[in-house]
Every structure is written in C-alpha cells, then in structure tokens.
Design a protein around this motif. Structure first.
Motif, PDB file in Angstrom:
ATOM      1  N   SER A 204       0.743   4.120  -2.816  1.00  0.00           N
ATOM      2  CA  SER A 204       0.519   5.512  -2.420  1.00  0.00           C
ATOM      3  C   SER A 204       1.631   6.417  -2.950  1.00  0.00           C
ATOM      4  N   THR A 205       2.853   5.897  -2.923  1.00  0.00           N
ATOM      5  CA  THR A 205       3.979   6.664  -3.453  1.00  0.00           C
ATOM      6  C   THR A 205       3.815   6.912  -4.941  1.00  0.00           C
TER       7      THR A 205
ATOM      8  N   ARG B  47       8.612   2.844   3.381  1.00  0.00           N
ATOM      9  CA  ARG B  47       7.352   3.535   3.616  1.00  0.00           C
ATOM     10  C   ARG B  47       7.260   4.726   2.676  1.00  0.00           C
ATOM     11  N   LYS B  48       6.066   5.236   2.556  1.00  0.00           N
ATOM     12  CA  LYS B  48       5.777   6.277   1.568  1.00  0.00           C
ATOM     13  C   LYS B  48       6.705   7.481   1.706  1.00  0.00           C
TER      14      LYS B  48
ATOM     15  N   PRO C 266      -2.725   2.637  -9.443  1.00  0.00           N
ATOM     16  CA  PRO C 266      -2.843   3.993  -9.974  1.00  0.00           C
ATOM     17  C   PRO C 266      -2.795   3.995 -11.507  1.00  0.00           C
TER      18      PRO C 266
ATOM     19  N   ASN D 275       0.830  -1.212   0.000  1.00  0.00           N
ATOM     20  CA  ASN D 275       0.000   0.000   0.000  1.00  0.00           C
ATOM     21  C   ASN D 275       0.862   1.260   0.000  1.00  0.00           C
ATOM     22  N   ASP D 276       1.990   1.221   0.705  1.00  0.00           N
ATOM     23  CA  ASP D 276       2.891   2.373   0.708  1.00  0.00           C
ATOM     24  C   ASP D 276       3.485   2.598  -0.680  1.00  0.00           C
TER      25      ASP D 276
ATOM     26  N   ASN E 152      -6.395  -1.570  -6.814  1.00  0.00           N
ATOM     27  CA  ASN E 152      -6.289  -0.118  -6.655  1.00  0.00           C
ATOM     28  C   ASN E 152      -5.045   0.437  -7.341  1.00  0.00           C
TER      29      ASN E 152
ATOM     30  N   ARG F 186       1.149   6.900  -6.672  1.00  0.00           N
ATOM     31  CA  ARG F 186      -0.017   7.743  -6.924  1.00  0.00           C
ATOM     32  C   ARG F 186       0.329   9.241  -6.753  1.00  0.00           C
ATOM     33  N   LYS F 187       1.301   9.526  -5.906  1.00  0.00           N
ATOM     34  CA  LYS F 187       1.708  10.899  -5.662  1.00  0.00           C
ATOM     35  C   LYS F 187       2.619  11.445  -6.764  1.00  0.00           C
TER      36      LYS F 187
END
Length: 250
Positions: A37-38, A132-133, A59, A33-34, A57, A40-41
């Motif tokens: 999320s990374t 981590r992100k 991106p 998930n991290d 999910n 996606r940013k």
C-alpha cells in the motif's frame, strides 16, 4: 532492464533490501500489505529485493528480483532513498553513496547502526512493530526532504575525504607489517606485561586490601562505640542501685 527501470523513473527510485538473513517472504500478511500500500501511494519507482514467489497485487511502479547489484544501484544519481535493515555493509554502502536511509532494524548491531545514521542526520527509523503504511510514508517523506538529501551528500564527501582510499590504506599497512617482520613497534605495550598485570590482579588485590583495612577499622570503631555505650549503661545502673539502697537505709 534494471538500468532502464531506473533511468525512466521520472520522480526517482527507492531501493529496498532487508538483507539476506531475514526472508521478506516470511513477513506477516498485514505487514506485507502495508508495504504494498505504501509503494502504491508513491510517485517514485521501487526496486525491492524479494525472495518469495510472484506477488499477485504488486503495484506497477515496483520491480522485484531475488538479487540486485546493490552498490551500483545506490551509486545511480536517480536513486533517492534506501529502505534497509541497517546491516553494517548496507550502512557503509549508503554512507559511501550519499543515500539517505529508512532503517528498519531487526536484530543485532542493526539497532546501533540505525541510531548512528539517524544521529548524523541521514536516516529515519521505523521499528518493526511500527511497520505500517502511515509510519513508513512519514519516514520516506522525511528523508526525501532536500535538507536530508544534502546532508547525505555531505556525509559522503566527508567519508571520501582521506589521504588514501580504503584499499590503498589496507595495502600500505599490509606491506608495512611485511617490511618490518610483523611490526613489533606497533604492538600494544600490554603484551610485554606479566599475566597478572594483564588481568589486573594486582589492582584487584590492592582494592581488596584497602577494603579489608577499611572494614576492620570500621568494625573497631563500632566496637569501641558499643563498649562505651554499654559501659555508660552499666555505670548508670550501678549508681541507681546505690541510690536505691541509700534511700532504703535512711
């Protein structure tokens, strides 16, 4: 399809491959998930060698496949960074292509390879426990800086600046050995030494002899000192006894 995905990336592409030994699909859910999320940013597109099933999910700026032509991708001018486990082959290809690296070493020689890349100024290291992100985003932003990008290109030029290519060098020395029947002139002189010299047994024997002699000398010195002390004590005791008897007699 891959080429179109790279060419149409307005802000460039990041390529991610953690090798074939460790399966990305076995990543813990929180780390996966991290990663998502990374990605996606990021304004950039991401090519990710993913060996698992469909990610629900995922991106829109990420493309996943079970296999990518890694070297061709790294050589593309629109690829800006490489997220890797820092295996030796990936390390060599990154240097050859002049691509800075986010290294996530997992085991074996990967830690040393990642440290070597960081020491020459072309990599940022993210330990697996710190995957981590926030740490990953910081590492990506660091290697996207113009200074790191230029350093990676310089290292690539240094890598390629040689009298002959790696292939031509290998061919030359193979033919050299064949021309001179094994090239005994290139063999190490240690091969002609007796086995006990190759194992350095003569050196060990000399060291053991010196240690033995020093130990014996030291023991002798200690023995003499002890005897001298004991002799002085005996003499002192004898004198005291004579003095005591003289006092009693008087």
């Amino acid at each position: 399809e891959i080429e179109r995905f790279i060419n149409e990336a307005e802000y460039g592409v990041i390529y991610m491959n953690l090798g074939s030994t460790v399966k990305d699909s076995t990543l813990p859910t929180e780390k996966l998930n991290d990663l998502l999320s990374t990605f996606r940013k990021l304004p950039m597109r991401v090519l990710w060698k993913w060996d698992g099933g469909v990610i629900s999910n995922l991106p829109r700026n990420v493309m996943t496949l079970r296999w990518f032509p890694q070297y061709d991708i790294l050589k593309h001018e629109n690829v800006k960074a490489f997220i890797t486990h820092a295996g030796i082959l990936s390390t060599i290809e990154a240097i050859d292509a002049g691509i800075p690296v986010v290294a996530i070493p997992l085991f074996g020689d990967q830690y040393g390879n990642a440290a070597a890349l960081r020491d020459i100024g072309v990599a940022s290291i993210v330990e697996y426990r710190d995957l981590r992100k926030e740490f990953l985003l910081d590492a990506i932003n660091e290697i996207l800086e113009p200074k790191i990008q230029q350093q990676a290109k310089l290292v690539s030029r240094l890598w390629h600046d040689r009298p002959m290519s790696a292939l031509e060098t290998a061919i030359y020395w193979t033919e050299y050995v064949a021309r001179y029947h094994g090239a005994p002139n290139l063999a190490a002189t240690s091969l002609q030494k007796p086995w006990y010299q190759q194992l350095q047994l003569d050196v060990l024997a000399f060291v053991a002899l010196v240690a033995y002699i020093l130990t014996k000398v030291l023991c002798k010195i200690i023995s003499v000192c002890c005897c001298s002390c004991c002799g002085n004590d005996d003499k002192r005791t004898y004198n005291e006894e004579r003095r005591t008897k003289r006092v009693k007699f008087e």
